[in-house]
Design a protein around this motif. Sequence first.
Motif, PDB file in Angstrom:
ATOM      1  N   THR A 152      -5.887  -5.036 -36.196  1.00 32.26           N
ATOM      2  CA  THR A 152      -5.280  -3.948 -35.438  1.00 32.26           C
ATOM      3  C   THR A 152      -5.595  -4.056 -33.956  1.00 32.26           C
ATOM      4  N   GLU A 153      -4.716  -3.471 -33.159  1.00 35.94           N
ATOM      5  CA  GLU A 153      -4.930  -3.343 -31.721  1.00 35.94           C
ATOM      6  C   GLU A 153      -4.518  -1.947 -31.287  1.00 35.94           C
ATOM      7  N   ILE A 154      -5.302  -1.357 -30.391  1.00 36.33           N
ATOM      8  CA  ILE A 154      -4.924  -0.103 -29.749  1.00 36.33           C
ATOM      9  C   ILE A 154      -4.849  -0.368 -28.254  1.00 36.33           C
ATOM     10  N   GLN A 155      -3.676  -0.221 -27.690  1.00 40.31           N
ATOM     11  CA  GLN A 155      -3.462  -0.445 -26.260  1.00 40.31           C
ATOM     12  C   GLN A 155      -3.439   0.888 -25.524  1.00 40.31           C
ATOM     13  N   TYR A 156      -4.080   0.891 -24.350  1.00 37.92           N
ATOM     14  CA  TYR A 156      -4.174   2.124 -23.561  1.00 37.92           C
ATOM     15  C   TYR A 156      -4.537   1.749 -22.131  1.00 37.92           C
ATOM     16  N   GLU A 157      -3.739   2.174 -21.183  1.00 39.35           N
ATOM     17  CA  GLU A 157      -4.001   1.953 -19.757  1.00 39.35           C
ATOM     18  C   GLU A 157      -4.312   0.492 -19.446  1.00 39.35           C
ATOM     19  N   GLY A 158      -3.572  -0.410 -20.055  1.00 34.01           N
ATOM     20  CA  GLY A 158      -3.720  -1.830 -19.759  1.00 34.01           C
ATOM     21  C   GLY A 158      -4.850  -2.533 -20.479  1.00 34.01           C
ATOM     22  N   LEU A 159      -5.584  -1.823 -21.326  1.00 34.65           N
ATOM     23  CA  LEU A 159      -6.682  -2.405 -22.087  1.00 34.65           C
ATOM     24  C   LEU A 159      -6.338  -2.401 -23.573  1.00 34.65           C
ATOM     25  N   THR A 160      -7.035  -3.267 -24.330  1.00 35.96           N
ATOM     26  CA  THR A 160      -6.779  -3.379 -25.764  1.00 35.96           C
ATOM     27  C   THR A 160      -8.078  -3.333 -26.543  1.00 35.96           C
ATOM     28  N   GLY A 161      -8.135  -2.429 -27.520  1.00 35.07           N
ATOM     29  CA  GLY A 161      -9.252  -2.374 -28.456  1.00 35.07           C
ATOM     30  C   GLY A 161      -8.856  -3.048 -29.750  1.00 35.07           C
ATOM     31  N   TYR A 162      -9.770  -3.845 -30.323  1.00 35.06           N
ATOM     32  CA  TYR A 162      -9.473  -4.629 -31.522  1.00 35.06           C
ATOM     33  C   TYR A 162     -10.195  -4.049 -32.739  1.00 35.06           C
ATOM     34  N   GLY A 163      -9.514  -4.093 -33.884  1.00 35.66           N
ATOM     35  CA  GLY A 163     -10.097  -3.629 -35.133  1.00 35.66           C
ATOM     36  C   GLY A 163      -9.682  -4.509 -36.288  1.00 35.66           C
ATOM     37  N   GLU A 164     -10.251  -4.250 -37.460  1.00 34.37           N
ATOM     38  CA  GLU A 164     -10.004  -5.101 -38.617  1.00 34.37           C
ATOM     39  C   GLU A 164     -10.253  -4.335 -39.906  1.00 34.37           C
ATOM     40  N   ALA A 165      -9.387  -4.563 -40.893  1.00 33.05           N
ATOM     41  CA  ALA A 165      -9.595  -4.084 -42.258  1.00 33.05           C
ATOM     42  C   ALA A 165      -9.719  -5.297 -43.163  1.00 33.05           C
ATOM     43  N   SER A 166     -10.892  -5.500 -43.762  1.00 33.30           N
ATOM     44  CA  SER A 166     -11.098  -6.591 -44.702  1.00 33.30           C
ATOM     45  C   SER A 166     -10.911  -6.064 -46.119  1.00 33.30           C
ATOM     46  N   LEU A 167     -10.272  -6.872 -46.989  1.00 36.97           N
ATOM     47  CA  LEU A 167      -9.794  -6.345 -48.262  1.00 36.97           C
ATOM     48  C   LEU A 167     -10.207  -7.208 -49.451  1.00 36.97           C
ATOM     49  N   PRO A 168     -11.508  -7.288 -49.750  1.00 34.06           N
ATOM     50  CA  PRO A 168     -11.926  -7.995 -50.963  1.00 34.06           C
ATOM     51  C   PRO A 168     -11.410  -7.263 -52.197  1.00 34.06           C
ATOM     52  N   ILE A 213     -12.759   1.102 -35.550  1.00 32.14           N
ATOM     53  CA  ILE A 213     -13.335  -0.025 -34.812  1.00 32.14           C
ATOM     54  C   ILE A 213     -12.559  -0.285 -33.529  1.00 32.14           C
ATOM     55  N   ALA A 214     -11.233  -0.307 -33.623  1.00 31.38           N
ATOM     56  CA  ALA A 214     -10.413  -0.550 -32.434  1.00 31.38           C
ATOM     57  C   ALA A 214     -10.595   0.545 -31.399  1.00 31.38           C
ATOM     58  N   LEU A 215     -10.741   1.775 -31.855  1.00 35.48           N
ATOM     59  CA  LEU A 215     -10.929   2.896 -30.936  1.00 35.48           C
ATOM     60  C   LEU A 215     -12.272   2.794 -30.217  1.00 35.48           C
TER      61      LEU A 215
END
Length: 385
Positions: A77-93, A144-146
């Motif tokens: 996942t990515e959250i974009q805001y004011e020119g910046l990007t926060g990264y996140g992830e969902a792992s699925l075992p 996480i992205a937030l």
Amino acid sequence: MNCQRRALLKGLGAGALATAMLPTTGNSQETSKTPTPTPSGTGGGKMKLSFRPYELKLKHTFTVAGNSRDTTPVVLTEIQYEGLTGYGEASLPPYLGESQQSVMQFLSKVKLEQFDDPFLLDEILAYVDSIDKGNRAAKACVDIALHDLIGKLVDQPLHKLWGINPANTPVTSFTIGIDTPEVVKVKTEEASRFKVLKVKLGGGNDREMIETVRSVTDVPIYVDVNQGWTDKHQALDMTHWLAEQRVEFVEQPLPKTAVDDLAWLTSKSPLPIIADEAFQRLGDVADFQGVYSGINIKLMKSTGLREAQKMITVARALGMKVMMGCMTETSCAVSAAAQLSPLVDWADLDGNLLISNDLYEGVQVIDGKLTLNNLPGIGIRKRMV
């Protein structure tokens, strides 16, 4: 850095920001009522959430009690805001019960653009939690992205915003899955730079697994049975034998439903008994006092960093041990969890080291010890491909 973020930094300062990001005392368990968001307008921008599926390739076939796999599906996942990007992830075992399809269906319902201020963590994450029950990994990738975004907005790593000393990170274990003695020896030799190993048991060859590892190394061992034992008396006998092999604790030895047997085992075992599959959300912590010696917190189960912080606080108040673990993940989710690692007793944050196609660079393992960097947010950057 734009003018709005300069004003934010000047007006709040790192101390106030850290206070704003500390967990509240409320329980973030799932609720059926969606709270009405109240945008503050502090930042003036709009958050945009995007996501995509990705398949992690394991360096070795990964076998635990009950299943084997060569890949793990994730959603990035990515959250974009004011020119910046926060990264996140969902792992699925497999045991988590979520899929790429279910995660993406959930994320399609998340409307972050209704919030003008990404610092409203409790409000935003309560809204995300209320969208639907379950979906813990899906909720974690937003959390996480937030958090990554917030750190980038103020140009600080999360551990600094939380007032956590990065020098206090623990060593991390490296996981050895169930396999033949020949393969176990190879895996153990490959893990020579680690100061502790985590050995999977419950496959019917438990003593052979430990004896094989011990033929190669004498480093401390964590044991994870993944609910693979069924008899509490045999389990107790094994804990005594494992204690003689320099094992430090046993994780989820019996089925999670065997609560009385687990409490009996915990009361008699020479080794701490740690909850994993049995333990999910914040509300579970108090219920496990006396049943387990401690808990294994994983972001994919806790819905992310916000609730994981609260879990640590509650467990400590109850006198329980705390472990920070992970699934098979990229450096995105592992680095996020590592931000909290100085607060725990044990760490098993090696999921990114088990894969061959990590998209990010983040927390490093130096001389067996988790080593945080000073990159903002969760401390990652994209790899050059």
